[in-house]
Each structure stands twice: as structure tokens, then as C-alpha cells.
Design an enzyme around this catalytic site. Structure first.
Site, PDB file in Angstrom:
ATOM      1  CG  ASP A 153      13.746  48.386  -3.692  1.00 33.96           C
ATOM      2  OD1 ASP A 153      12.580  48.814  -3.679  1.00 33.96           O
ATOM      3  OD2 ASP A 153      14.572  48.691  -4.569  1.00 33.96           O
ATOM      4  CG  ASP A 211      10.825  48.655  -9.329  1.00 35.73           C
ATOM      5  OD1 ASP A 211      10.649  47.884 -10.282  1.00 35.73           O
ATOM      6  OD2 ASP A 211       9.903  49.041  -8.586  1.00 35.73           O
ATOM      7  CG  ASP A 233      17.833  50.504  -5.896  1.00 37.17           C
ATOM      8  OD1 ASP A 233      17.883  51.215  -6.920  1.00 37.17           O
ATOM      9  OD2 ASP A 233      16.779  50.310  -5.262  1.00 37.17           O
TER      10      ASP A 233
END
Length: 233
Positions: A15, A17, A174
Site C-alpha cells: 500500500d 498512503d 496500514d
């Protein structure tokens, strides 16, 4: 540990961001300013946290309904992208331990891809501005697949572009929708939460490797060893 042969190498899907780069403050400011311009003041960080891990397109579709925005969805997406890119090009920090991990995986010849809910233009700009584009391979945006996270589509497309079977992939994420998407894709998952999570959170607890304190507790060496460990059949 023993050397891992090329045939046994996993593939890693990252991922962007909140995982590779600390871009959420830029997204928050871009979204806050956009909403204020459209007559919706008072957007807070707590409001922003609800959309971490959700694609840009889906976030703005939700805002149109939630805040009664009259502008077309495509117009709002373009406006948010413009605001975000101006901030991202000026300053997008890369998490230090993530940099160490990506560099080590790159040296080991591990194939890597980025799979993100951001627009393709935002992904390209951030990877170029941070120099990560020279370390990771293909980048897949949620714009390119039928469904965003928590559906597995973006991760499955990343695996396809890497020429890897989903079961041979490791996702680093995240956000809860991203962890759920990784599990739905039948990929191993490293979870580095960007917001505090409960110890018994059912999604994050299902990750193969969890750093409950987020980036503050994330360690590149531990993660590298876990990724390179061939899972038991």
C-alpha cells in the site's frame, strides 16, 4: 538465514498512503480545503480517519451524499487530486523503516508492486517525488479495477502484473480495508496500523504479522525475515 533461491522468492505488494509514505496529512488538508470551498467547514482529523484506506473515488462519492455536494463526482475527484498533488510534490515523507525494507527487498531481487486507493496520477507523482519509483515495479490504482478495498481486486491485479500467484504474495498495509482486501485475496499480510486499534480487532488480528503500535513499532529487519520465511503448507 539460508539464502533464498529466486524460484522461492515471494512477491510483495505495498500500500502507498500511510504505509510507504506519510501522506495522510496532505490528504487531510486537501480534503478539508476542498470541503470548505464547497461550503462545508469544520472537517476534522477525526472525520478524515473514517476514510483512511478507502479509495479517493469512493470517499468523494460518500462526501457528495453525506454533505450534499452539488458538483459532479469527476469534478470533485479532479479538484482533490490537484490540491493533493500540489502538497505531495512539495513534501511527502517516506517512513524510514519502510525505506530500509524496500531497499533490502530490492537488493534481494524480490518483485514488488504498489496497490493503492489513490488516483493513478497521485501514485505516479508520489513515487517519482520520493524516488521509490526506482525500487518498486508496477503501480495499480483503485481506478483500474472494478472494486476498491476491502474487495481484493487491486491486490489481485498487482499479483497478475507481477506474474505471481496470490498465495505467493505478501501485502503490507496500514488500514483495515486494506488488510481485509489482502485476506480476501488469500495473501499473507503485514499490518502496520495508521490509527490505534483494539487488541482484539478482528481484522488486524488476522494479519500474519501485526505491529500494533504502527510505524513507531515497525521494524524492517523483522518484517524482511518474516516475508522471506516460506510458510508451512
Amino acid at each position: 538465514m539460508a539464502n533464498v533461491t529466486e524460484a522461492a522468492l515471494p512477491a510483495v505488494v505495498l500500500d502507498l498512503d500511510g504505509t510507504l509514505v506519510d501522506s495522510e496529512p496532505n490528504y487531510f488538508e486537501a480534503g478539508r480545503a476542498l470541503l470548505e470551498e464547497h461550503g462545508v467547514p469544520g472537517f476534522t482529523w477525526a472525520d478524515h480517519e473514517r476514510y483512511i484506506g478507502v479509495s479517493t473515488h469512493e470517499t468523494l462519492a460518500n462526501w457528495r451524499r453525506r454533505y450534499g455536494l452539488s458538483a459532479a463526482l469527476d469534478t470533485l475527484v479532479a479538484e482533490l487530486d490537484d490540491r493533493y498533488l500540489a502538497l505531495a510534490r512539495a513534501h511527502t515523507p517516506v517512513f524510514e523503516q519502510m525505506t530500509l525494507l524496500v531497499e533490502r527487498l530490492h537488493r534481494a531481487g524480490v518483485p514488488m508492486a504498489v496497490a493503492s486507493g489513490s488516483s493513478g496520477s497521485a501514485i505516479t507523482a508520489v513515487l517519482a517525488a520520493t524516488g521509490l519509483d526506482g525500487l518498486v515495479g508496477p503501480a495499480v490504482s483503485a481506478e483500474e479495477v472494478p472494486r476498491g478495498k476491502p474487495a481484493p481486486d487491486v491486490f489481485l491485479e498487482a499479483a497478475r502484473r507481477l506474474g505471481a500467484a496470490p498465495v505467493d504474495c505478501v501485502v503490507i498495509e496500514d488500514a483495515e480495508p486494506g488488510v481485509a482486501a489482502a485476506l480476501a485475496a488469500r495473501m499473507r499480510c503485514v499490518a502496520v496500523p495508521s490509527v490505534p486499534v483494539a487488541p482484539d480487532d478482528p481484522v488486524f488480528s488476522a494479519a500474519g504479522l501485526l505491529f500494533p503500535e504502527g510505524q513507531a513499532s515497525f521494524r524492517a529487519a523483522e518484517t524482511y525475515d518474516w516475508i522471506m520465511r516460506v510458510p508451512a503448507v
